[in-house]
Scaffold this active site. Structure first.
Site, short mmCIF file in Angstrom:
data_model
loop_
_atom_site.label_atom_id
_atom_site.label_comp_id
_atom_site.label_asym_id
_atom_site.label_seq_id
_atom_site.Cartn_x
_atom_site.Cartn_y
_atom_site.Cartn_z
N ASP A 44 33.55 27.95 56.09
CA ASP A 44 34.68 28.41 56.88
C ASP A 44 34.24 28.94 58.23
O ASP A 44 34.96 28.82 59.22
CB ASP A 44 35.46 29.49 56.11
CG ASP A 44 36.90 29.61 56.59
OD1 ASP A 44 37.53 28.56 56.86
OD2 ASP A 44 37.40 30.74 56.70
N CYS A 131 47.12 26.10 59.19
CA CYS A 131 46.03 26.98 58.78
C CYS A 131 46.45 28.44 58.89
O CYS A 131 46.29 29.23 57.95
CB CYS A 131 44.79 26.72 59.64
SG CYS A 131 43.40 27.82 59.25
N TYR A 135 47.31 30.78 55.51
CA TYR A 135 46.48 31.94 55.19
C TYR A 135 47.30 33.23 55.21
O TYR A 135 47.06 34.13 54.39
CB TYR A 135 45.28 32.02 56.15
CG TYR A 135 44.08 31.27 55.62
CD1 TYR A 135 42.93 31.95 55.23
CD2 TYR A 135 44.09 29.89 55.49
CE1 TYR A 135 41.83 31.28 54.73
CE2 TYR A 135 43.00 29.20 55.00
CZ TYR A 135 41.87 29.90 54.62
OH TYR A 135 40.78 29.22 54.11
N TYR A 157 44.07 38.70 55.65
CA TYR A 157 45.13 37.72 55.85
C TYR A 157 46.53 38.26 55.52
O TYR A 157 47.53 37.66 55.91
CB TYR A 157 44.81 36.44 55.09
CG TYR A 157 43.55 35.80 55.62
CD1 TYR A 157 43.52 35.32 56.93
CD2 TYR A 157 42.40 35.72 54.86
CE1 TYR A 157 42.37 34.77 57.46
CE2 TYR A 157 41.24 35.15 55.37
CZ TYR A 157 41.23 34.68 56.67
OH TYR A 157 40.08 34.14 57.20
N GLU A 194 43.69 21.45 54.13
CA GLU A 194 43.47 22.80 53.59
C GLU A 194 43.20 22.71 52.08
O GLU A 194 42.29 23.37 51.57
CB GLU A 194 44.70 23.69 53.85
CG GLU A 194 44.87 24.13 55.28
CD GLU A 194 43.85 25.18 55.68
OE1 GLU A 194 43.16 25.74 54.80
OE2 GLU A 194 43.75 25.46 56.88
#
Length: 209
Positions: A44, A131, A135, A157, A194
């Site tokens: 990541d 994304c 998240y 997040y 994802e």
């Protein structure tokens, strides 16, 4: 309904798959093996560096000052995410230098950078918004559970500041993109990537040929 809201609703099936994914649920209850999370952190971090470059391309092609300001704020958000990863790396001995990207990671980063390089602000936002929104959704959905070694990930997040970054990108999507098949394809492709990223993290880096 705004374009961003409509696209998110249209891809609710993939959001549900992500939330139910064994990798995400392993983060939620703390059962995820640390070695798998360590591999995810490294991948990541590589991904986020490419994400930042895509934001930079978006800024370069932005036709006005408002767009430049938005992309600058979003870049700052990526730096915060990278600090989270660096914290885990320091505590758990994860090497973030010289990361060898997995096929799933490369598929996602190459998609983002190729889309951003085309110079279309709307399509770039469509590729990058999933994304951020996903998240934020995962963090908010997992918040409030008992503490685990991964609580900091959830807290990051679930934070209202991250929600605001996601909403900022969605607002930019709404003003720069039209509701076209290309925009819909880019949004869904990012959501699919994802899931692929979580699949690779769950397998611990094992990739099928």
């Amino acid at each position: 309904m705004s374009l961003a809201a409509g696209l998110w609703a249209e891809n609710a099936d993939l959001a549900a798959v992500a939330l139910a994914h064994p990798f995400v649920q392993g983060i939620a209850d703390g059962s995820l093996p640390r070695v798998r999370f360590a591999g995810y952190v490294a991948q990541d971090a590589f991904f986020l560096e490419s994400f930042a470059r895509a934001y930079a391309l978006g800024a370069a092609y932005s036709p006005d000052r408002a767009g430049l300001d938005v992309f600058a704020d979003l870049l700052a958000g990526v730096r915060e995410e990278l600090r989270l990863h660096q914290g885990y790396a320091a505590r758990w001995g994860i090497d973030l230098t010289g990361v060898e990207p997995l096929p799933a990671t490369l598929a996602y980063t190459e998609f983002l950078l190729a889309t951003a390089a085309l110079g279309g602000g709307g399509l770039t936002c469509a590729a990058m918004t999933p994304c951020m929104r996903l998240y934020a959704h995962l963090g908010q959905s997992l918040a409030g559970r008992p503490a685990t070694p991964y609580t900091e990930w959830v807290t990051t997040y679930a934070d209202p500041a991250f929600e605001e970054l996601a909403a900022t990108l969605e607002r930019l999507l709404d003003v720069t993109a039209a509701d076209t098949p290309a925009v819909r394809r880019a949004y869904r492709r990012a959501m699919e990537l994802e899931i692929g990223f979580f699949d690779a993290a769950w397998r611990g880096g094992a990739e099928s040929g």
